[in-house]
Scaffold this motif. Structure first.
Motif, PDB file in Angstrom:
ATOM      1  N   UNK A   1       0.838  -1.241  -0.249  1.00 47.91           N
ATOM      2  CA  UNK A   1       0.024   0.142   0.098  1.00 47.91           C
ATOM      3  C   UNK A   1       0.936   1.237   0.003  1.00 47.91           C
ATOM      4  N   UNK A   2       0.201   2.326  -0.420  1.00 52.13           N
ATOM      5  CA  UNK A   2       1.113   3.710  -0.371  1.00 52.13           C
ATOM      6  C   UNK A   2       1.142   4.167  -1.822  1.00 52.13           C
ATOM      7  N   UNK A   3       2.084   5.226  -1.906  1.00 49.89           N
ATOM      8  CA  UNK A   3       2.453   5.884  -3.117  1.00 49.89           C
ATOM      9  C   UNK A   3       2.772   4.825  -4.366  1.00 49.89           C
ATOM     10  N   UNK A   4       3.701   3.955  -4.029  1.00 50.72           N
ATOM     11  CA  UNK A   4       4.067   2.759  -5.344  1.00 50.72           C
ATOM     12  C   UNK A   4       2.823   1.788  -5.405  1.00 50.72           C
ATOM     13  N   UNK A   5       1.951   1.651  -4.578  1.00 55.94           N
ATOM     14  CA  UNK A   5       0.867   0.860  -4.921  1.00 55.94           C
ATOM     15  C   UNK A   5      -0.407   1.307  -5.322  1.00 55.94           C
ATOM     16  N   UNK A   6      -1.481   0.409  -5.536  1.00 64.84           N
ATOM     17  CA  UNK A   6      -2.868   0.881  -6.038  1.00 64.84           C
ATOM     18  C   UNK A   6      -3.421   1.976  -5.211  1.00 64.84           C
ATOM     19  N   UNK A   7      -4.151   3.071  -5.846  1.00 64.22           N
ATOM     20  CA  UNK A   7      -4.609   4.065  -4.951  1.00 64.22           C
ATOM     21  C   UNK A   7      -6.208   3.788  -4.844  1.00 64.22           C
ATOM     22  N   UNK A   8      -6.768   2.867  -5.562  1.00 64.63           N
ATOM     23  CA  UNK A   8      -8.350   2.560  -5.599  1.00 64.63           C
ATOM     24  C   UNK A   8      -8.571   1.160  -5.616  1.00 64.63           C
ATOM     25  N   UNK A   9      -9.753   0.641  -5.475  1.00 60.44           N
ATOM     26  CA  UNK A   9     -10.296  -0.790  -5.014  1.00 60.44           C
ATOM     27  C   UNK A   9      -9.314  -1.855  -5.819  1.00 60.44           C
ATOM     28  N   UNK A  10      -8.715  -2.687  -5.349  1.00 55.38           N
ATOM     29  CA  UNK A  10      -8.095  -3.771  -6.110  1.00 55.38           C
ATOM     30  C   UNK A  10      -9.181  -5.039  -5.825  1.00 55.38           C
ATOM     31  N   UNK A  11      -9.726  -5.303  -7.357  1.00 58.93           N
ATOM     32  CA  UNK A  11     -10.827  -6.357  -7.576  1.00 58.93           C
ATOM     33  C   UNK A  11     -10.130  -7.807  -7.972  1.00 58.93           C
ATOM     34  N   UNK A  12      -8.837  -7.689  -8.507  1.00 60.37           N
ATOM     35  CA  UNK A  12      -8.182  -8.940  -8.948  1.00 60.37           C
ATOM     36  C   UNK A  12      -6.733  -9.204  -8.542  1.00 60.37           C
ATOM     37  N   UNK A  13      -6.439 -10.277  -7.934  1.00 57.77           N
ATOM     38  CA  UNK A  13      -5.152 -10.739  -7.649  1.00 57.77           C
ATOM     39  C   UNK A  13      -5.048 -12.120  -8.029  1.00 57.77           C
ATOM     40  N   UNK A  14      -3.925 -12.436  -8.556  1.00 51.30           N
ATOM     41  CA  UNK A  14      -3.826 -13.851  -9.055  1.00 51.30           C
ATOM     42  C   UNK A  14      -2.221 -14.153  -8.917  1.00 51.30           C
ATOM     43  N   UNK A  15      -2.019 -15.559  -8.433  1.00 50.49           N
ATOM     44  CA  UNK A  15      -0.767 -16.019  -8.533  1.00 50.49           C
ATOM     45  C   UNK A  15       0.020 -16.334  -9.921  1.00 50.49           C
ATOM     46  N   UNK A  16       1.356 -16.309  -9.962  1.00 51.88           N
ATOM     47  CA  UNK A  16       1.742 -16.672 -11.171  1.00 51.88           C
ATOM     48  C   UNK A  16       1.907 -18.265 -11.083  1.00 51.88           C
ATOM     49  N   UNK A  17       1.359 -18.877 -12.325  1.00 46.28           N
ATOM     50  CA  UNK A  17       1.255 -20.492 -12.188  1.00 46.28           C
ATOM     51  C   UNK A  17       2.772 -21.060 -12.138  1.00 46.28           C
ATOM     52  N   UNK A  18       3.824 -20.402 -12.540  1.00 49.28           N
ATOM     53  CA  UNK A  18       4.960 -20.836 -12.504  1.00 49.28           C
ATOM     54  C   UNK A  18       5.853 -20.366 -11.731  1.00 49.28           C
ATOM     55  N   UNK A  19       6.084 -19.249 -10.782  1.00 48.59           N
ATOM     56  CA  UNK A  19       6.578 -18.612  -9.922  1.00 48.59           C
ATOM     57  C   UNK A  19       6.036 -18.579  -8.596  1.00 48.59           C
ATOM     58  N   UNK A  20       6.459 -19.270  -7.604  1.00 50.87           N
ATOM     59  CA  UNK A  20       5.569 -19.437  -6.457  1.00 50.87           C
ATOM     60  C   UNK A  20       5.654 -18.152  -5.652  1.00 50.87           C
ATOM     61  N   UNK A  21       6.735 -16.926  -6.062  1.00 51.83           N
ATOM     62  CA  UNK A  21       6.586 -15.826  -5.279  1.00 51.83           C
ATOM     63  C   UNK A  21       6.147 -14.422  -5.884  1.00 51.83           C
ATOM     64  N   UNK A  22       5.720 -14.869  -7.193  1.00 51.01           N
ATOM     65  CA  UNK A  22       5.011 -13.802  -8.076  1.00 51.01           C
ATOM     66  C   UNK A  22       3.630 -13.593  -8.185  1.00 51.01           C
ATOM     67  N   UNK A  23       3.174 -12.508  -8.187  1.00 50.21           N
ATOM     68  CA  UNK A  23       1.818 -12.303  -8.324  1.00 50.21           C
ATOM     69  C   UNK A  23       1.430 -11.168  -9.259  1.00 50.21           C
ATOM     70  N   UNK A  24       0.148 -10.979  -9.554  1.00 49.74           N
ATOM     71  CA  UNK A  24      -0.208  -9.776 -10.279  1.00 49.74           C
ATOM     72  C   UNK A  24      -1.650  -9.330  -9.766  1.00 49.74           C
TER      73      UNK A  24
END
Length: 551
Positions: A129-152
């Motif tokens: 959260x904060x300046x480098x994060x989203x400023x409005x509601x986040x409706x979608x989060x998904x894990x990267x299917x091939x990298x355990x530590x990566x997400x969108x």
């Protein structure tokens, strides 16, 4: 040589309802529906399963997002395992999704934060959260299917971001949407490719490996706002926009097919049968099952309120072993519907229990148990014989000629009919046997043959009251059967014509058999009147429904 006289062929009743197709029979096995209310009756906005990932899932659980909390349910028992509610007081959780190992839960929120939780302790592992994060509601989060530590993540601030669990700043940011971004996913088989859908009526394909501005690689325009996107393969995408679902080919950049099976907005999409069936849920309260070859509707379910989320919960840790286990549907009223498919030994036990209960209701429990013992004995003998090796070296080979098959023996009523004893044939076929009772197919066959021979009136004429009782009892029993109504109409018409005067005479006498005939005639009359009234009400209702549909 005279031709052989064949027995009278039985009259087959008209077919009833159409038999179930393979798909309808399969989806009817999703029984044992469990309705779970959400806290504060908040709508079920998201149902996600870790086995969406192509690499497979080791987690036997799925996540349900509703209001200010995410609940984790067991795939095996359908029971609540954990509840994560560490969101703000006025915050609403969005898109809770488990990592494929089940150890970390990811969720967005209306406050703009993206959070990662430890499912064991419910502790917050990372918060963006904060300046480098989203400023409005986040409706979608998904894990990267091939990298355990990566997400969108995708937000109402019109941006798409890629994060790493070990970093505080986004690794990549995509800019280009002109309205809220409400859906998105990783493209399987395409490392680093993301697809998002927005209320600007576009679907955009992003390559997160590119540095710089983070502009979309491809943009597809749709006639309505995009509510959901779901990959059907590395180059095929299902896009829900309005009340249509478009099957989009990313290679050709064109729509392969447009599904128009819903009356209102389609809010969720899911796949089953390892991609062979596509399920769609909409605000019209319908879940439709489509064949991914012809895209026809092959099955469906109806729910009492609009559908906000939908998922097929599978069992099995590898792609080849996955089987559809639960159909999970989230409703706007806050109810979570779980329909479970019985398989293997559970299915066999359920069928056995249903048969035993039906036998108990019909009063044939002893006979059923006796048959089961014989069946178990036969299965034991077959299992024993399967261990033996019969190769047949010493068996004699016998070649027989084309012998004439033995003529089937005629039933007593068939012999009477062949000899022209029509009254006798009708009396015999209506007389119950010791083991089977009256066979309705044989009665209809005889009555039809008498009508074709113009002998129906002859068979019904000159009868005493006690000879009329079996005919009237059979007519009363089957008068509501639509398959027999035509022949019963002819029978009752002849009876009223032949015995109208005698019915009046029996009313004035003390004859018990005559009174029994009058009683049966009155019951038939009342049943016909009741059925006619119901038919009139149904016709009126159909008229009202036609007017509503036209309006």
């Amino acid at each position: 040589m005279a031709a052989e006289v064949q027995p009278l062929p039985p009259v087959r009743a008209p077919p009833g309802p159409a038999p179930l197709t393979a798909d309808q029979a399969y989806w009817r096995t999703f029984k044992n529906q469990l309705l779970l209310p959400s806290p504060h009756n908040a709508g079920i906005t998201s149902i996600t399963t870790p086995d969406h990932n192509p690499t497979g899932s080791q987690a036997d659980s799925f996540a349900v997002t509703s209001g200010g909390r995410v609940q984790i349910y067991s795939t095996k028992t359908r029971k609540l395992i954990k509840t994560i509610s560490r969101f703000g007081v006025d915050d609403t959780a969005r898109s809770g999704v488990l990592r494929r190992d089940g150890r970390i839960l990811l969720a967005g929120g209306d406050g703009g934060a993206v959070q990662a939780f430890d499912t064991g302790s419910r502790a917050i592992l990372r918060q963006w959260r904060g300046k480098e994060a989203h400023q409005l509601p986040v409706h979608v989060v998904r894990w990267n299917p091939s990298i355990l530590t990566e997400l969108m993540s995708a937000s109402d601030d019109r941006t798409v971001r890629v994060w790493d669990l070990t970093e505080d700043s986004p690794k990549w940011t995509g800019v280009g949407h002109e309205d809220y971004v409400r859906c998105g996913c990783w493209l399987p088989g395409q490392d680093g490719m993301i697809v998002t859908g927005s209320y600007d009526q576009t679907v955009r394909l992003w390559d997160t490996r590119q540095a710089g501005s983070g502009r979309a690689v491809m943009v597809f325009k749709f006639p309505d706002v995009v509510e959901e996107v779901l990959p059907l393969g590395s180059a095929t995408l299902a896009v829900a926009a309005g009340n249509e679902v478009t099957i989009l080919n990313l290679v050709t950049g064109r729509a392969e097919h447009v599904i128009r099976s819903h009356q209102k907005t389609v809010t969720s999409i899911a796949i089953s049968h390892n991609g062979a069936r596509l399920l769609t849920g909409g605000l019209d309260g319908h879940v439709k099952v489509h064949n991914t070859t012809s895209w026809e509707v092959v099955a469906g379910f109806k729910y009492p309120s609009p559908i906000l989320s939908l998922a097929i919960v599978s069992s099995g840790a590898t792609e080849g072993a996955k089987e559809d286990r639960h159909l999970a549907v989230g409703l706007q009223t806050g109810l979570l519907s779980l329909r479970t498919r019985l398989a293997g030994t559970e299915k066999t036990k359920a069928k056995e229990k249903e048969k035993r209960m039906q036998a108990l209701i019909e009063g044939t429990a002893d006979e059923y148990e006796r048959k089961q013992k014989k069946k178990d004995l036969r299965q034991g003998i077959r299992a024993r014989d399967r261990g033996k090796d019969y190769r047949g070296e010493g068996a004699d080979i016998i070649i027989t000629g084309n012998d004439r098959t033995k003529t089937k023996k005629l039933r007593p009523w068939q012999r009477n009919l062949r000899q022209g004893e029509y009254q006798r044939a009708l009396d015999v076929v209506l007389a119950p046997t010791d083991d089977l009772g009256v066979n309705p197919d044989e009665v209809v066959t005889l009555l039809t043959a008498l009508r074709h021979r113009s002998a129906l009136r002859t068979a019904l004429a000159n009868r005493a009251p006690e000879q009329l009782v079996p005919i009237l009892k059979w007519s009363l029993k089957h008068i509501n059967n639509a398959r027999h109504i035509q022949i019963l109409y002819d029978v009752l018409l002849h009876l009223m014509d032949l015995y109208a005067v005698k019915l009046a005479e029996w009313q004035e006498t003390e004859d018990d058999e005559g009174r029994e005939v009058l009683k049966l005639v009155g019951r038939i009359q009342r049943r016909v009147r009741t059925t006619a009234d119901l038919a009139g009400q149904a016709h009126t209702t159909m008229g009202v429904l036609d007017m509503l549909a036209a309006g």
